[in-house]
Design a protein around this motif. Sequence first.
Motif, PDB file in Angstrom:
ATOM      1  N   CYS A 105       2.243  -3.084   5.891  1.00  0.00           N
ATOM      2  CA  CYS A 105       2.788  -2.767   4.558  1.00  0.00           C
ATOM      3  C   CYS A 105       2.324  -1.360   4.170  1.00  0.00           C
ATOM      4  CB  CYS A 105       2.311  -3.790   3.534  1.00  0.00           C
ATOM      5  SG  CYS A 105       2.862  -3.406   1.857  1.00  0.00           S
ATOM      6  N   GLY A 112      -0.488 -10.379   2.278  1.00  0.00           N
ATOM      7  CA  GLY A 112      -1.463  -9.296   2.170  1.00  0.00           C
ATOM      8  C   GLY A 112      -2.545  -9.602   1.141  1.00  0.00           C
ATOM      9  N   ILE A 113      -3.423  -8.612   0.940  1.00  0.00           N
ATOM     10  CA  ILE A 113      -4.531  -8.755  -0.010  1.00  0.00           C
ATOM     11  C   ILE A 113      -4.003  -9.097  -1.409  1.00  0.00           C
ATOM     12  CG2 ILE A 113      -6.303  -7.379  -1.223  1.00  0.00           C
ATOM     13  CD1 ILE A 113      -6.819  -5.986   1.502  1.00  0.00           C
ATOM     14  N   CYS A 114      -2.831  -8.580  -1.748  1.00  0.00           N
ATOM     15  CA  CYS A 114      -2.247  -8.835  -3.079  1.00  0.00           C
ATOM     16  C   CYS A 114      -1.712 -10.257  -3.212  1.00  0.00           C
ATOM     17  CB  CYS A 114      -1.143  -7.837  -3.371  1.00  0.00           C
ATOM     18  SG  CYS A 114       0.196  -7.905  -2.170  1.00  0.00           S
ATOM     19  N   ILE A 170       2.750  -3.844  -6.828  1.00  0.00           N
ATOM     20  CA  ILE A 170       3.009  -4.857  -5.784  1.00  0.00           C
ATOM     21  C   ILE A 170       4.296  -5.642  -6.082  1.00  0.00           C
ATOM     22  CG2 ILE A 170       0.565  -5.060  -5.191  1.00  0.00           C
ATOM     23  CD1 ILE A 170       0.503  -7.666  -6.816  1.00  0.00           C
ATOM     24  N   LEU A 195       2.870   0.090   1.162  1.00  0.00           N
ATOM     25  CA  LEU A 195       2.930   0.278  -0.289  1.00  0.00           C
ATOM     26  C   LEU A 195       1.628   0.810  -0.880  1.00  0.00           C
ATOM     27  CD1 LEU A 195       4.930  -0.064  -2.579  1.00  0.00           C
ATOM     28  CD2 LEU A 195       4.400  -2.500  -2.629  1.00  0.00           C
ATOM     29  N   CYS A 196       0.489   0.254  -0.470  1.00  0.00           N
ATOM     30  CA  CYS A 196      -0.760   0.714  -1.079  1.00  0.00           C
ATOM     31  C   CYS A 196      -1.792   1.036   0.003  1.00  0.00           C
ATOM     32  CB  CYS A 196      -1.280  -0.296  -2.101  1.00  0.00           C
ATOM     33  SG  CYS A 196      -2.386  -1.559  -1.461  1.00  0.00           S
ATOM     34  N   ARG A 208       2.973 -10.419  -0.998  1.00  0.00           N
ATOM     35  CA  ARG A 208       3.849  -9.769  -0.023  1.00  0.00           C
ATOM     36  C   ARG A 208       3.559 -10.402   1.344  1.00  0.00           C
ATOM     37  NH1 ARG A 208       6.187  -5.665  -2.674  1.00  0.00           N
ATOM     38  NH2 ARG A 208       7.061  -4.844  -0.744  1.00  0.00           N
ATOM     39  N   HIS A 224      -4.337  -0.156   1.131  1.00  0.00           N
ATOM     40  CA  HIS A 224      -4.924  -1.203   1.976  1.00  0.00           C
ATOM     41  C   HIS A 224      -4.227  -1.274   3.344  1.00  0.00           C
ATOM     42  CE1 HIS A 224      -7.728  -2.805  -0.863  1.00  0.00           C
ATOM     43  NE2 HIS A 224      -6.808  -3.190  -1.732  1.00  0.00           N
ATOM     44  N   TYR A 225      -2.961  -0.836   3.403  1.00  0.00           N
ATOM     45  CA  TYR A 225      -2.187  -0.874   4.660  1.00  0.00           C
ATOM     46  C   TYR A 225      -2.378  -2.213   5.385  1.00  0.00           C
ATOM     47  CZ  TYR A 225      -1.402   4.173   4.224  1.00  0.00           C
ATOM     48  OH  TYR A 225      -1.016   5.422   3.781  1.00  0.00           O
ATOM     49  N   CYS A 226      -2.113  -3.317   4.713  1.00  0.00           N
ATOM     50  CA  CYS A 226      -2.302  -4.641   5.333  1.00  0.00           C
ATOM     51  C   CYS A 226      -1.415  -4.778   6.576  1.00  0.00           C
ATOM     52  CB  CYS A 226      -1.932  -5.743   4.351  1.00  0.00           C
ATOM     53  SG  CYS A 226      -2.988  -5.792   2.906  1.00  0.00           S
TER      54      CYS A 226
HETATM   55  S1  SF4 Z   1      -2.334  -5.294  -0.749  1.00  0.00           S
HETATM   56 FE1  SF4 Z   1      -0.185  -5.920  -0.881  1.00  0.00          FE
HETATM   57  S2  SF4 Z   1       0.848  -3.990  -1.455  1.00  0.00           S
HETATM   58 FE2  SF4 Z   1      -1.154  -3.396  -0.650  1.00  0.00          FE
HETATM   59  S3  SF4 Z   1      -0.813  -2.998   1.539  1.00  0.00           S
HETATM   60 FE3  SF4 Z   1      -1.479  -5.152   1.318  1.00  0.00          FE
HETATM   61  S4  SF4 Z   1       0.454  -6.302   1.237  1.00  0.00           S
HETATM   62 FE4  SF4 Z   1       0.958  -4.172   0.787  1.00  0.00          FE
END
Ligand code: SF4
Length: 334
Positions: A14, A29-31, A130, A16-17, A34, A19-21
Amino acid sequence: MFPLLKANENKLECLLCPHYCKLASGKTGICRVRKNTGEKIELLTYGVLSGYSLDPVEKKPLYHFFPGYNILSAGSFGCNMKCDFCQNYNISQKVPGNMFSETTPEKIVKAAASAEKNIGIAFTYNEPVIWFEFMRDTATMAKKQGLYTVIVSNGFVNKEPLDEIIQFIDGFNIDLKAFNNNFYRKLTGADIEPVKNSLIQIAKSGKHLEITTLIIPGQNDDEREMALQSEWIASELGKDTPLHLSRYFPMYKRDDPPTTQESLNRLYAIASDKLDYVYMGNTSTVEGQNTICPNCGMTVTIRSGYHTRFLNLTKDGKCSGCDTPVYKMFTLSS
Ligand code: SF4
């Protein structure tokens, strides 16, 4: 439109942020909202609401973005930070197992267009970054209807998606949770540098920007740190960037005592030395609520709770005493 993901070995990454999950199939992901559903990363909260309310724009808090108006506010679940002091942890740190999509961009835009004294739509309550796809679709539609759009965010987002967000969002309130990375690492599970970069990126774009710092006793209430923070805001973002210093109350995993009024007053005085507009939030004092012209010292707005009264102000938001432009996003409300 930027790519939201890239393939990485057997996983989807990902973008988007910061963290690059890297998500294996079936993982979130951490959020927590997603998810790698096979060929794409799916947003589990598209159209899912945790809160929906017509709020005074001052409540976001935004004091220099169409003051006196309402804004239709919507939020969902999840967050890409893990703040142990989260004041909204019930929706940010807890994601329900069964979620259903109860709204659409069309419904929210239609409601916003007919709501009383409403300036637009705010994406708030949990972390809107997110919620990207839903926010993008709703905000793009809202702007076509002549509505303004706002995001209340932690600013922990990558440069490319933020470039896109800047295209469809008019007003930003970004948390600068402290001015040291130890705080970010220890209390939020994130880093400060991407947040500072986001603030610079937004300021350079010319979009409206205000900042909020929640003051937690013993964690980010150091006076030298506030001096450095306000100097940095003045030099990198502009001394006319409004800063909201908000009072903390024990919540979620923290049980530090609430911020004292004395501490808030001291930090307010330090920040006011460097910045034109500093406000105190979550407090019942009269001081730190009003807007004073930074050039001639005339009071141009008196606030009591969320009630706003203008004085000494021209129709286009300038101080009537010295013509200083106090509000750039302004329409005199009745
Ligand atoms: S925390 Fe969510 S938005 Fe951020 S990289 Fe992980 S999956 Fe994507």
